[in-house]
Design an enzyme around this catalytic site. Structure first.
Site, PDB file in Angstrom:
ATOM      1  N   LEU A  23      16.288  22.992 -51.647  1.00 15.75           N
ATOM      2  CA  LEU A  23      15.546  21.886 -52.256  1.00 15.75           C
ATOM      3  C   LEU A  23      14.779  21.196 -51.133  1.00 15.75           C
ATOM      4  CD1 LEU A  23      18.188  20.199 -54.645  1.00 15.75           C
ATOM      5  CD2 LEU A  23      16.292  21.676 -55.310  1.00 15.75           C
ATOM      6  N   ASP A  24      13.575  20.716 -51.427  1.00 18.29           N
ATOM      7  CA  ASP A  24      12.828  19.938 -50.442  1.00 18.29           C
ATOM      8  C   ASP A  24      13.692  18.769 -49.980  1.00 18.29           C
ATOM      9  OD1 ASP A  24      10.682  21.573 -50.940  1.00 18.29           O
ATOM     10  OD2 ASP A  24       9.613  20.128 -52.193  1.00 18.29           O
ATOM     11  N   LYS A  25      13.435  18.318 -48.769  1.00 15.42           N
ATOM     12  CA  LYS A  25      14.230  17.227 -48.190  1.00 15.42           C
ATOM     13  C   LYS A  25      14.271  15.992 -49.096  1.00 15.42           C
ATOM     14  CE  LYS A  25      14.812  14.785 -43.836  1.00 15.42           C
ATOM     15  NZ  LYS A  25      14.380  14.698 -42.443  1.00 15.42           N
TER      16      LYS A  25
ATOM     17  N   THR B 267      13.785  15.888 -52.344  1.00 18.35           N
ATOM     18  CA  THR B 267      14.248  16.157 -53.710  1.00 18.35           C
ATOM     19  C   THR B 267      15.767  16.085 -53.799  1.00 18.35           C
ATOM     20  OG1 THR B 267      12.338  17.610 -54.037  1.00 18.35           O
ATOM     21  CG2 THR B 267      14.109  17.802 -55.629  1.00 18.35           C
TER      22      THR B 267
END
Length: 236
Positions: free
Chosen positions: A55-57, A59
């Site tokens: 997951l993106d940082k 998110t």
């Protein structure tokens, strides 16, 4: 960032897998700028732990961790065959009525971590449904079929419904003053956005365990996302 107790993040656990509710601002993998990340925390809990996707940082939400190599292989095949079902919730700008809308646009990601739609990119598909509309915003359910970098963010921006707070792809921060008619800010203070990150949450994930059993997990909204939703409800 304050020290995180990994056990507090666990939503689901069996002999093969953990599913955690990743907090925002915590990297999935090693990050030179941060003292802690999900993989390190997981390895302290289970030495053989492997993170199964990213997951993106910024998110938050559902992240699957395998406890041993066989479990990792099992889910890796499902990701490859696009059998893992992921649901994200995004707060976007504007009123949009999406009903099983398939966005099928190729995405190219450069080595600086920026993605864009271009014919030369890799095939990328996302299915979108509107869950709720507010005064000037919408809550969108996003079901990515592929897993490209920033896929949901790019596809929503392409539809002119950028995610709130996603300034990389044209989304503006959301301020309480834009929702509340009678909003008074204390003199000499600057207003901060309701949510100081991209308004995207990995709400649910479903996959098959090693014994072919169905595993389905939902992640509650983190505090900042819940505050945003509450303000939208109150002022719509």
């Amino acid at each position: 960032m304050k020290k995180i107790d990994f056990k507090d993040l666990i939503l689901f656990e069996n002999g093969d897998y953990l599913v955690v509710n990743k907090p925002p601002y915590l990297s999935t993998l090693d990050d030179r700028h941060e003292a802690q990340n999900i993989l390190d925390l997981a390895k302290q809990y289970i030495p053989d732990a492997q993170v199964c996707h990213r997951l993106d940082k910024e998110t938050s939400g559902c992240l699957v961790i395998a406890k041993h190599p066989e479990a990792y292989r099992n889910i890796a095949i499902q990701f490859e065959d696009r059998k893992v079902q992921k649901i994200y919730h995004a707060v976007v700008e504007g009123i949009h009525q999406y009903d099983k809308l398939l966005v099928d646009r190729n995405i190219y990601a450069n080595n600086k971590g920026f993605a864009k739609i271009t014919k030369e990119g890799k095939p990328s598909q996302t299915i979108l449904n509107t869950l709720k509309t507010y005064y000037n915003h919408s809550m969108i359910e996003c079901r990515p079929i592929t897993g490209r970098l920033h896929q949901i963010r790019v596809h929503l921006a392409y539809l002119k419904s950028p995610i709130c707070g996603d300034e990389t792809y044209g989304g503006k921060p959301l301020y309480l003053s834009s929702l509340k008619r009678r909003f008074n800010l204390k003199k000499g203070t600057d207003e901060l956005p309701i949510m100081q990150r991209v308004s995207l949450h990995a709400y649910a994930i479903a996959f098959l365990g090693i014994k072919e059993e169905s595993i389905q997990v939902e992640a509650p909204y983190p505090k900042d996302f819940q505050v945003l939703v509450n303000q939208l409800e109150k002022n719509s």
